[in-house]
Design a protein around this motif. Structure first.
Motif, short mmCIF file in Angstrom:
data_model
loop_
_atom_site.label_atom_id
_atom_site.label_comp_id
_atom_site.label_asym_id
_atom_site.label_seq_id
_atom_site.Cartn_x
_atom_site.Cartn_y
_atom_site.Cartn_z
N PHE A 26 -8.39 15.48 -14.50
CA PHE A 26 -7.74 15.17 -15.77
C PHE A 26 -7.14 13.76 -15.76
O PHE A 26 -6.13 13.49 -16.41
CB PHE A 26 -6.65 16.21 -16.08
N GLY A 27 -7.75 12.88 -14.97
CA GLY A 27 -7.39 11.46 -15.04
C GLY A 27 -8.26 10.81 -16.10
O GLY A 27 -8.94 11.48 -16.86
N PRO A 28 -8.25 9.46 -16.13
CA PRO A 28 -9.06 8.76 -17.14
C PRO A 28 -10.55 8.71 -16.79
O PRO A 28 -11.31 8.02 -17.44
CB PRO A 28 -8.44 7.37 -17.19
N GLY A 29 -11.00 9.39 -15.80
CA GLY A 29 -12.41 9.47 -15.42
C GLY A 29 -12.55 9.27 -13.92
O GLY A 29 -11.69 8.63 -13.33
N GLY A 80 -26.09 1.87 -13.33
CA GLY A 80 -24.83 1.40 -12.79
C GLY A 80 -23.68 1.96 -13.60
O GLY A 80 -23.88 2.64 -14.60
N PRO A 81 -22.45 1.66 -13.21
CA PRO A 81 -21.27 2.17 -13.91
C PRO A 81 -21.01 1.37 -15.19
O PRO A 81 -21.76 0.45 -15.52
CB PRO A 81 -20.15 1.96 -12.90
N GLY A 82 -19.93 1.69 -15.87
CA GLY A 82 -19.55 0.98 -17.09
C GLY A 82 -19.50 -0.53 -16.90
O GLY A 82 -19.92 -1.29 -17.77
N GLY A 206 -20.01 4.91 -20.80
CA GLY A 206 -20.25 5.32 -19.43
C GLY A 206 -20.71 6.77 -19.42
O GLY A 206 -20.60 7.47 -20.43
N SER A 207 -21.22 7.22 -18.32
CA SER A 207 -21.70 8.61 -18.24
C SER A 207 -20.59 9.58 -17.89
O SER A 207 -20.66 10.76 -18.22
CB SER A 207 -22.81 8.70 -17.19
N GLN A 208 -19.55 9.08 -17.23
CA GLN A 208 -18.60 9.95 -16.52
C GLN A 208 -17.36 10.36 -17.32
O GLN A 208 -16.41 10.86 -16.75
CB GLN A 208 -18.17 9.28 -15.21
N LYS A 209 -17.39 10.11 -18.63
CA LYS A 209 -16.19 10.43 -19.42
C LYS A 209 -16.51 11.64 -20.30
O LYS A 209 -16.58 12.74 -19.80
CB LYS A 209 -15.79 9.20 -20.23
N VAL A 210 -16.67 11.44 -21.62
CA VAL A 210 -16.94 12.58 -22.52
C VAL A 210 -18.27 13.26 -22.19
O VAL A 210 -18.42 14.47 -22.36
CB VAL A 210 -16.90 12.13 -24.00
N PRO A 215 -20.83 9.58 -12.45
CA PRO A 215 -20.85 8.14 -12.67
C PRO A 215 -22.17 7.53 -12.17
O PRO A 215 -22.76 8.04 -11.22
CB PRO A 215 -19.68 7.62 -11.86
N GLY A 216 -22.59 6.44 -12.79
CA GLY A 216 -23.77 5.74 -12.26
C GLY A 216 -24.83 5.35 -13.29
O GLY A 216 -25.79 4.68 -12.95
N THR A 217 -24.67 5.81 -14.54
CA THR A 217 -25.56 5.33 -15.60
C THR A 217 -24.71 4.95 -16.80
O THR A 217 -23.69 5.59 -17.05
CB THR A 217 -26.60 6.39 -16.02
N ALA A 218 -25.13 3.94 -17.54
CA ALA A 218 -24.31 3.45 -18.64
C ALA A 218 -25.16 3.16 -19.88
O ALA A 218 -25.87 2.15 -19.93
CB ALA A 218 -23.54 2.20 -18.21
N PRO A 219 -25.10 4.05 -20.88
CA PRO A 219 -25.83 3.84 -22.12
C PRO A 219 -25.40 2.55 -22.83
O PRO A 219 -24.21 2.23 -22.86
CB PRO A 219 -25.46 5.06 -22.98
#
Ligand code: PMP
Length: 393
Positions: A26-29, A80-82, A206-210, A215-219
């Motif tokens: 429940f942190g920011p990601g 990659g990340p954001g 980023g992939s790792q939030k909503v 983590p590791g792909t970024a639309p």
């Protein structure tokens, strides 16, 4: 002659199996990854240019188009990340010596400014305090003063907990012949944004939030206007890896029939991304936006009830995905986050950049955005306030 013997492994650390604990993120990601997405990511490896992989990439493209509300042909996921998407956006659209304008109301504007500085851009900033945002007339004034080729704005400022209004800004940028770049890493899927309707030229997430994807792909997506500028630049982008001409070909966005090898994409991470986007599409954007909003409002009411204060006073400016709470006076915020991790198995975090020491941050994103989890966090916070040290002053 015999080959020289290899150096031995210096620790015993790799010789036993390992397990990681289940934990509430429940942190920011990153946020928690539901079983359906984990399962998708554990399917067999394929080649990164096999027909089945390409089909998955095509599904990802249409999923991103839906999530971003765009029809842009130039839509893909960066490996990659954001931060990779941030650099992809800026490295491709800005050349050395170009003037850029960055809105800084938290750490993400600061970082975008540094990225643009590193490629020799003339960086101009408008700055406002942590917790607030910009009016359109302030933005217009800076556009007319600096004549930038690119304006950067953060949609969901995860360091301060502010969701920025977007309406009208793209139109302003275009009136001043400037591209509009939006960072929606922390907000996309949790707060409304319409890439085409709101005249956004470049947007990434980023992939790792909503999306609840590891983590590791970024639309990322680029408008026709952005592509025109990018494909008529005089110099090549400094990054070979993030060069949009290469990525466009790799993702089948460039109308060439054959895809050439550029780099080996994170194949199984793409399976997971596909599934995260599929879940968002099944849920429906409107439902997802409404759930994040309702759950955040429920959380904010609960905070007031236990004597804590949301950091962002203006209710409509509160980011529904990441809530900032005024660091409780008299307490050491590190003790609170540590206590909650140790005793409740819950990650929440302190501030970042301009908000360090000022706030606690709680992220409720995607599958984590629900009322029972809010109750859990409120209970953990109440317990921490009771048991952590409070100075007498
Ligand atoms: N922009 C925003 C608004 C973010 O919240 C984050 C992640 N906290 C990033 C960019 C960077 O993403 P990443 O950590 O995946 O590089």
């Amino acid at each position: 002659s015999m080959a020289p013997s290899a150096l031995p492994l210096c620790e015993h650390t790799l010789k036993s199996s390992f397990t990681v604990p289940r934990r509430y993120l429940f942190g920011p990601g990153p946020s928690n990854v539901p079983p359906r997405i984990l399962t998708a990511g554990s399917q067999p490896m394929l080649g990164h240019l096999h027909a089945e992989t390409i089909e998955i990439m095509d599904h990802i493209k249409s999923g991103i188009q839906y999530a971003f509300q765009t029809q842009n042909r130039m839509t893909l996921a960066v490996s990659g990340p954001g931060h990779a998407a941030m650099e992809c956006a800026i490295f491709n659209s800005v050349e050395c010596g170009d003037s850029v304008l960055i809105a800084v109301n938290g750490i993400w504007g600061e970082r975008a400014a540094e990225i643009a500085e590193r490629i020799g851009a003339k960086v101009n900033k408008i700055v406002t305090s942590a917790g607030s945002y910009f009016r359109n007339d302030e933005i217009e004034q800076a556009l007319s003063k600096y004549k930038p080729v690119l304006f950067f704005l953060t949609h969901g400022e995860s360091s301060t907990g502010v969701v920025h209004p977007i309406d009208g800004i793209g139109e302003l940028c275009h009136r001043y012949n400037c591209l509009f770049l939006v960072d929606s890493v922390a907000a996309l899927g949790g707060s409304p944004i319409y890439m085409d309707k709101q005249d956004i030229d470049i947007m990434y997430t980023g992939s790792q939030k909503v999306l609840n994807v590891p983590p590791g792909t970024a639309p990322i997506s680029f408008s026709e206007r952005a592509c025109c500028r990018i494909f008529s630049r005089k110099t090549k982008p400094v990054s070979y890896f993030l060069d949009l001409s290469w990525l466009a070909n790799y993702w089948g966005c460039d109308r060439k029939s054959a895809r050439a090898y550029h780099h080996t994409g994170p194949v199984t991470a793409l399976y997971s991304l596909r599934e995260g986007l599929a879940i968002l599409a099944e849920t429906g954007l409107e439902n997802s936006w409404k759930r994040h909003k309702d759950v955040a409002a429920y959380f904010h009411e609960g905070l007031e009830r236990i004597g804590l204060k949301p950091f962002v006073e203006d209710k409509k400016a509160r980011l529904p995905t990441v809530t900032t709470i005024v660091a409780p006076p008299g307490y050491d915020w590190r003790e609170i986050t540590g206590y909650i991790m140790k005793n409740h198995n819950i990650e929440i975090s302190g501030g970042l950049g301009p908000s360090v020491g000022m706030v606690l941050r709680v992220g409720l994103m995607g599958c984590n955005s629900n009322k029972p989890y809010v109750d859990m966090i409120l209970e953990a916070l109440t317990d921490a306030l009771k048991h952590c040290h409070k100075s007498k002053v």
